[in-house]
Scaffold this motif. Structure first.
Motif, PDB file in Angstrom:
ATOM      1  N   ALA A   1       0.839  -1.058  -0.186  1.00 46.14           N
ATOM      2  CA  ALA A   1       0.319   0.407   0.004  1.00 46.14           C
ATOM      3  C   ALA A   1       0.956   1.412  -0.164  1.00 46.14           C
ATOM      4  O   ALA A   1       2.243   0.982   0.437  1.00 46.14           O
ATOM      5  CB  ALA A   1      -0.696  -0.178   1.422  1.00 46.14           C
ATOM      6  N   GLU A   2      -0.034   2.440  -0.734  1.00 43.10           N
ATOM      7  CA  GLU A   2       0.658   3.898  -0.851  1.00 43.10           C
ATOM      8  C   GLU A   2       0.949   4.649   1.074  1.00 43.10           C
ATOM      9  O   GLU A   2      -0.288   3.862   1.809  1.00 43.10           O
ATOM     10  CB  GLU A   2       0.663   4.613  -1.032  1.00 43.10           C
ATOM     11  N   THR A   3       2.033   5.362   1.238  1.00 44.05           N
ATOM     12  CA  THR A   3       2.034   5.936   2.583  1.00 44.05           C
ATOM     13  C   THR A   3       2.102   7.329   2.328  1.00 44.05           C
ATOM     14  O   THR A   3       2.428   7.931   1.019  1.00 44.05           O
ATOM     15  CB  THR A   3       3.359   5.544   3.406  1.00 44.05           C
ATOM     16  N   PRO A   4       1.635   8.253   3.151  1.00 43.16           N
ATOM     17  CA  PRO A   4       2.224   9.732   2.985  1.00 43.16           C
ATOM     18  C   PRO A   4       3.913   9.703   2.618  1.00 43.16           C
ATOM     19  O   PRO A   4       3.887  10.487   1.700  1.00 43.16           O
ATOM     20  CB  PRO A   4       2.043  10.449   4.412  1.00 43.16           C
ATOM     21  N   GLU A   5       4.871   8.957   3.167  1.00 35.28           N
ATOM     22  CA  GLU A   5       6.947   9.036   2.469  1.00 35.28           C
ATOM     23  C   GLU A   5       6.842   8.132   1.232  1.00 35.28           C
ATOM     24  O   GLU A   5       8.316   8.162   0.414  1.00 35.28           O
ATOM     25  CB  GLU A   5       7.025   8.522   3.637  1.00 35.28           C
ATOM     26  N   GLY A   6       5.497   7.165   1.157  1.00 36.56           N
ATOM     27  CA  GLY A   6       5.864   6.659   0.054  1.00 36.56           C
ATOM     28  C   GLY A   6       5.144   5.084  -0.076  1.00 36.56           C
ATOM     29  O   GLY A   6       3.915   5.304  -0.974  1.00 36.56           O
ATOM     30  N   PHE A   7       5.723   3.688   0.481  1.00 35.97           N
ATOM     31  CA  PHE A   7       4.821   2.591  -0.118  1.00 35.97           C
ATOM     32  C   PHE A   7       5.434   1.680   1.130  1.00 35.97           C
ATOM     33  O   PHE A   7       6.919   1.685   2.436  1.00 35.97           O
ATOM     34  CB  PHE A   7       5.341   1.879  -1.134  1.00 35.97           C
ATOM     35  N   ALA A   8       4.849   0.628   1.550  1.00 39.93           N
ATOM     36  CA  ALA A   8       4.782  -0.169   2.536  1.00 39.93           C
ATOM     37  C   ALA A   8       4.479  -1.569   2.460  1.00 39.93           C
ATOM     38  O   ALA A   8       3.195  -1.992   1.467  1.00 39.93           O
ATOM     39  CB  ALA A   8       4.232   0.144   3.427  1.00 39.93           C
TER      40      ALA A   8
ATOM     41  N   ALA B   1       9.952   8.557  -4.575  1.00 35.45           N
ATOM     42  CA  ALA B   1       8.805   9.798  -4.537  1.00 35.45           C
ATOM     43  C   ALA B   1       7.658   8.749  -5.456  1.00 35.45           C
ATOM     44  O   ALA B   1       7.976   8.015  -5.662  1.00 35.45           O
ATOM     45  CB  ALA B   1       9.642  10.658  -5.691  1.00 35.45           C
ATOM     46  N   LYS B   2       7.046   9.155  -5.536  1.00 33.45           N
ATOM     47  CA  LYS B   2       5.579   8.699  -6.191  1.00 33.45           C
ATOM     48  C   LYS B   2       5.104   9.537  -7.569  1.00 33.45           C
ATOM     49  O   LYS B   2       5.297  10.673  -8.033  1.00 33.45           O
ATOM     50  CB  LYS B   2       4.915   9.259  -5.855  1.00 33.45           C
ATOM     51  N   GLU B   3       6.303   8.059  -8.851  1.00 30.21           N
ATOM     52  CA  GLU B   3       5.698   8.821  -9.942  1.00 30.21           C
ATOM     53  C   GLU B   3       4.512   8.044 -10.840  1.00 30.21           C
ATOM     54  O   GLU B   3       4.419   6.892 -10.288  1.00 30.21           O
ATOM     55  CB  GLU B   3       6.923   8.428 -10.571  1.00 30.21           C
ATOM     56  N   THR B   4       3.485   8.554 -11.144  1.00 33.90           N
ATOM     57  CA  THR B   4       2.650   7.536 -11.765  1.00 33.90           C
ATOM     58  C   THR B   4       3.192   7.251 -12.911  1.00 33.90           C
ATOM     59  O   THR B   4       3.660   7.418 -13.621  1.00 33.90           O
ATOM     60  CB  THR B   4       1.510   9.028 -12.538  1.00 33.90           C
ATOM     61  N   ALA B   5       3.073   5.951 -12.956  1.00 32.06           N
ATOM     62  CA  ALA B   5       3.285   4.709 -14.062  1.00 32.06           C
ATOM     63  C   ALA B   5       2.378   5.583 -14.980  1.00 32.06           C
ATOM     64  O   ALA B   5       1.171   5.999 -15.352  1.00 32.06           O
ATOM     65  CB  ALA B   5       3.582   3.748 -13.726  1.00 32.06           C
TER      66      ALA B   5
ATOM     67  N   ASP C   1      -2.483  -2.077  -3.524  1.00 35.72           N
ATOM     68  CA  ASP C   1      -3.761  -1.410  -2.838  1.00 35.72           C
ATOM     69  C   ASP C   1      -2.938   0.015  -3.007  1.00 35.72           C
ATOM     70  O   ASP C   1      -2.472   1.165  -1.819  1.00 35.72           O
ATOM     71  CB  ASP C   1      -4.544  -0.942  -1.254  1.00 35.72           C
ATOM     72  N   TRP C   2      -3.592   0.915  -4.529  1.00 34.47           N
ATOM     73  CA  TRP C   2      -3.233   2.193  -4.595  1.00 34.47           C
ATOM     74  C   TRP C   2      -4.467   3.112  -4.524  1.00 34.47           C
ATOM     75  O   TRP C   2      -5.274   2.707  -3.989  1.00 34.47           O
ATOM     76  CB  TRP C   2      -3.357   2.344  -5.778  1.00 34.47           C
ATOM     77  N   GLU C   3      -3.481   4.236  -3.961  1.00 33.55           N
ATOM     78  CA  GLU C   3      -4.628   5.058  -3.258  1.00 33.55           C
ATOM     79  C   GLU C   3      -6.147   5.439  -4.264  1.00 33.55           C
ATOM     80  O   GLU C   3      -5.584   5.519  -5.785  1.00 33.55           O
ATOM     81  CB  GLU C   3      -4.290   6.370  -3.224  1.00 33.55           C
TER      82      GLU C   3
ATOM     83  N   PRO D   1      -2.286   3.649 -10.812  1.00 30.75           N
ATOM     84  CA  PRO D   1      -0.805   2.815 -10.274  1.00 30.75           C
ATOM     85  C   PRO D   1       0.914   3.953 -10.284  1.00 30.75           C
ATOM     86  O   PRO D   1       0.928   4.366 -10.936  1.00 30.75           O
ATOM     87  CB  PRO D   1      -0.858   1.801 -11.320  1.00 30.75           C
ATOM     88  N   ARG D   2       1.454   3.722  -9.259  1.00 29.91           N
ATOM     89  CA  ARG D   2       3.083   4.314  -9.830  1.00 29.91           C
ATOM     90  C   ARG D   2       3.802   3.239 -10.219  1.00 29.91           C
ATOM     91  O   ARG D   2       4.119   1.891  -9.899  1.00 29.91           O
ATOM     92  CB  ARG D   2       3.273   4.430  -8.051  1.00 29.91           C
ATOM     93  N   PHE D   3       5.335   4.276 -10.393  1.00 29.91           N
ATOM     94  CA  PHE D   3       6.091   3.567 -11.047  1.00 29.91           C
ATOM     95  C   PHE D   3       7.214   3.504 -10.365  1.00 29.91           C
ATOM     96  O   PHE D   3       8.032   4.470  -9.550  1.00 29.91           O
ATOM     97  CB  PHE D   3       6.546   4.542 -12.449  1.00 29.91           C
ATOM     98  N   ILE D   4       7.297   1.864  -9.647  1.00 27.46           N
ATOM     99  CA  ILE D   4       8.144   1.553  -8.698  1.00 27.46           C
ATOM    100  C   ILE D   4       9.586   1.334  -9.163  1.00 27.46           C
ATOM    101  O   ILE D   4       9.319   0.014  -9.954  1.00 27.46           O
ATOM    102  CB  ILE D   4       8.707   1.132  -7.612  1.00 27.46           C
ATOM    103  N   PRO D   5      11.193   1.470  -9.808  1.00 28.73           N
ATOM    104  CA  PRO D   5      11.649   0.690 -10.027  1.00 28.73           C
ATOM    105  C   PRO D   5      12.392  -0.790  -8.573  1.00 28.73           C
ATOM    106  O   PRO D   5      12.406  -0.392  -8.224  1.00 28.73           O
ATOM    107  CB  PRO D   5      13.383   1.142  -9.867  1.00 28.73           C
TER     108      PRO D   5
END
Length: 653
Positions: A434-441, A459-463, A493-495, A500-504
């Motif tokens: 899931a997303e958190t205010p600072e990133g992901f958990a 950092a949160k970057e839209t995919a 669980d995306w907000e 969805p976010r792009f995460i390396p």
């Protein structure tokens, strides 16, 4: 740039209710770890000494290594310290118990009550089958003095087990597979009387496996050269559910001296049998965590056995004996059709392979002296399905005959399967991302509810490709192949207000690795060893006020224990060498008369007169107590036979 943190969430304690335990033998730590990989909920192993198997001692670092591995699966390690002890060995034994406790052992299997008079750690105590537990009164007494588990006598019926279960809250353990001692455990002195090697000290000479001639008291021979005290092997596969219903909670496989193929094969077999019962949805659960995948089909008949019997669990049977041979005859496969100069031909019901081992009967058709050989080359005969030309490594045995039955006691292809990685055990996880205010958990929860969490500051970057992004996250988090875990479910669980976010991939791999490390730590912290049960105050008195040599009282502490519990007359153990005349060297539920159709209950007019067993100069009298339906093997202590110390015992003196 990103940063991960880990959070450990307290786990839950191991539940006790309605658990079924599969208990496997371990000759050493590696065998014990293999047993766990093949589905054991617990293993029992000897420590450095006093383990009732003179050739199965293990160093403390190996005990610690085994315990670490076992506890990862919530499995337990039980230490067999079930010999009787001399006075000068008690302090060494006390220190050894503390060392095993510090190494991570979960419970101690005990025969000698002198140990209960020592300063022991808070380790759970199990009463060995050598304590000869056959009655509710004995069971209640042992529970009252601090035993949490009772290993019942192998000779009990379902009704007798149930009667004990209704009278005690202690866990009940029962042997379900492997070799059977013909005597009630702890009540056999034949080895010591004839060789100076004490079965109660872990050094049995296995006189019960020898051939004997049976005569009546007038000298008339009834049987010649038969192994009349040798039993088939225990096999309770057909009785597991009734045993559960009768009250058994720990199902024990015999075999601390058996090879690795036996441990793997038999453990896997009973794991599948018990899982089928548990998965039927009747409220039972495994006593440890994880599920096994097997890379072979368990087949108990392919590893060492003397035939199969369920002994007395249902009723008395006449065919419980391995009278023809105490060796592994193997599975019947066919018969010899032709003999050549350096080969022979067989018609076989199974496929034969290079390297197979075969056994054959003696020329008179009996199996007492087996002929065995290994096959170098197994060639199917063209145009004759099921026929093989077999070339052994050496000359053909002179005893081979056309028409003789053939058994296979070594399936080379099956053995090769078990030499490789033959099982895999994994724990199921639910992963929640899931997303958190600072990133992901990432939150991980195992099958027993133990949780851990790792957080990724990123950092949160839209995919650009939302579906591909979600799939990439799922695949990265599910890569658990180099761990003991497998993903049962992965929830992402995306907000709701974002895509969805792009995460390396590197960041996801780090998050997964940190989450697994946190879960490992949480599970280790959550593991609790079974509790030691303090003795009842006041404890129950011992069920009898006298003890003969059958009580195995071998030291002053054991004597003090029984005196404290109301026993007035205590004879020393047989190993004290004070029984000079003829006494019972074995007490058995096996009855030679019944097995040979010579029982008065089978043949009207017969009397249960004594019979004689002869082996060389050894002479034993068989007396029959028809009330409890038991047989006594009577003999005397041979002169100049001193107690032989095992190598482990000698080393710690």
């Amino acid at each position: 740039m990103h940063e991960t943190t880990r959070e450990i969430i307290p786990g839950i304690k191991r539940a006790q209710a309605r658990e079924i335990e599969l208990l496997a033998p371990a000759r050493n730590a590696d065998f014990g770890m293999a047993a766990i990989e093949h589905g054991a909920d617990a293993v029992y192993i000897g420590g450095p000494s006093f383990g009732a198997r003179a050739d199965a001692g293990n160093a403390l670092p190996d005990i610690e290594r085994l315990a670490r591995h076992a506890h990862r699966f919530n499995a337990r390690v039980l230490i067999a310290l079930n010999t009787i002890l001399r006075d000068d060995e008690l302090e060494t034994a006390r220190r050894l118990v503390w060392q095993c406790w510090e190494a991570g052992a979960d419970a101690l299997i005990v025969q000698d009550m002198g140990l209960l008079e020592l300063d022991l750690p808070p380790i759970q105590l199990h009463a060995s089958t050598q304590c000869d537990i056959r009655t509710p009164e004995k069971a209640r007494f042992l529970e009252s003095v601090g035993f949490s588990r009772l290993v019942l006598a192998r000779e009990l019926s379902l009704a007798q087990i149930h009667a004990i279960a209704t009278q005690t809250t202690a866990e009940l353990e029962f042997f379900i597979h492997g070799a059977l001692c013909v005597s009630y455990s702890g009540q056999c002195y034949l080895s010591y009387a004839h060789t100076g090697r004490s079965a109660n000290r872990g050094d049995c000479s296995q006189a019960c496996r020898l051939p004997y001639t049976l005569t009546d008291t007038s000298g008339t021979t009834l049987r010649s050269g038969k192994h009349l005290l040798s039993l088939k092997d225990n096999d309770q596969r057909a009785n597991l559910r009734p045993l559960i219903e009768a009250g058994i909670r720990s199902f024990k496989i015999e075999g601390r001296l058996k090879d690795l193929a036996y441990v793997k094969n038999i453990t896997a077999c009973y794991r599948q049998q018990l899982d089928a019962i548990i998965d039927a949805g009747e409220g039972w659960r495994r006593a440890s965590s994880g599920r096994c995948a097997f890379f072979f089909t368990p087949q108990p008949e392919k590893t060492f056995n003397r035939g199969a019997t369920d002994y007395f669990v249902n009723k008395r049977h006449a065919d419980i004996g391995a009278f023809d041979s105490p060796k592994f005859t193997g599975e019947p496969i066919g018969h010899i059709t032709r003999l050549g100069q350096a080969y022979f031909e067989v018609q076989s019901s199974v496929s034969l392979h290079n390297g197979d081992g075969l056994s054959f009967p003696t020329p008179d058709g009996e199996l007492g002296e087996l002929t065995g050989l290994r096959i170098n080359l197994a060639e199917p005969i063209e145009g004759a399905p099921g026929h093989y030309r077999l070339t052994p490594g050496g000359r053909l045995p002179a005893s081979l005959r056309v028409g003789a039955p053939v058994h296979r006691n070594l399936d080379y292809e099956f053995e090769r399967l078990l030499e490789k990685k033959s099982a895999e055990r994994r724990l199921s996880l639910n992963l929640s991302f899931a997303e958190t205010p600072e990133g992901f958990a990432l939150r991980l929860t195992d099958e027993r509810g133990i949780c851990a969490e790792a957080r990724l500051t990123h950092a949160k970057e839209t995919a650009q490709h939302p579906e591909r992004a979600t799939t990439a996250v799922r695949e990265a988090l599910g890569r658990l192949g180099n761990t003991i875990y497998t993903a049962a479910a992965i929830d992402i669980d995306w907000e709701t207000h974002t895509k969805p976010r792009f995460i390396p991939a590197a960041a996801l791999n780090t998050l997964r690795r940190q989450g697994i490390e946190a879960l490992d730590t949480a599970r280790q912290a959550a593991y609790t060893r079974p509790p030691h049960h303090a003795a009842r105050t006041p404890p129950l008195p011992y069920p009898a006020d006298t003890l003969s040599y059958l009580g195995n009282v071998y030291n002053a502490k054991a004597r003090a224990f029984y005196e404290k519990h109301g026993v007035r007359l205590i004879e020393p153990a047989y190993e004290c060498r004070q029984e000079k005349g003829e006494v019972s060297l074995m007490v058995t539920k096996h009855c030679v008369r019944y097995s040979l159709q010579l029982c008065p209950r089978q043949v009207k007019g017969l009397r249960p007169d004594p019979l004689i067993l002869l082996n060389g100069k050894e002479r034993l009298i068989l007396c029959f107590d028809c009330g409890p339906c038991e047989m006594h093997v009577i003999g005397r202590l041979r002169k100049n036979r001193a107690l032989r110390l095992s190598p482990q015992t000698a080393a710690v003196k």
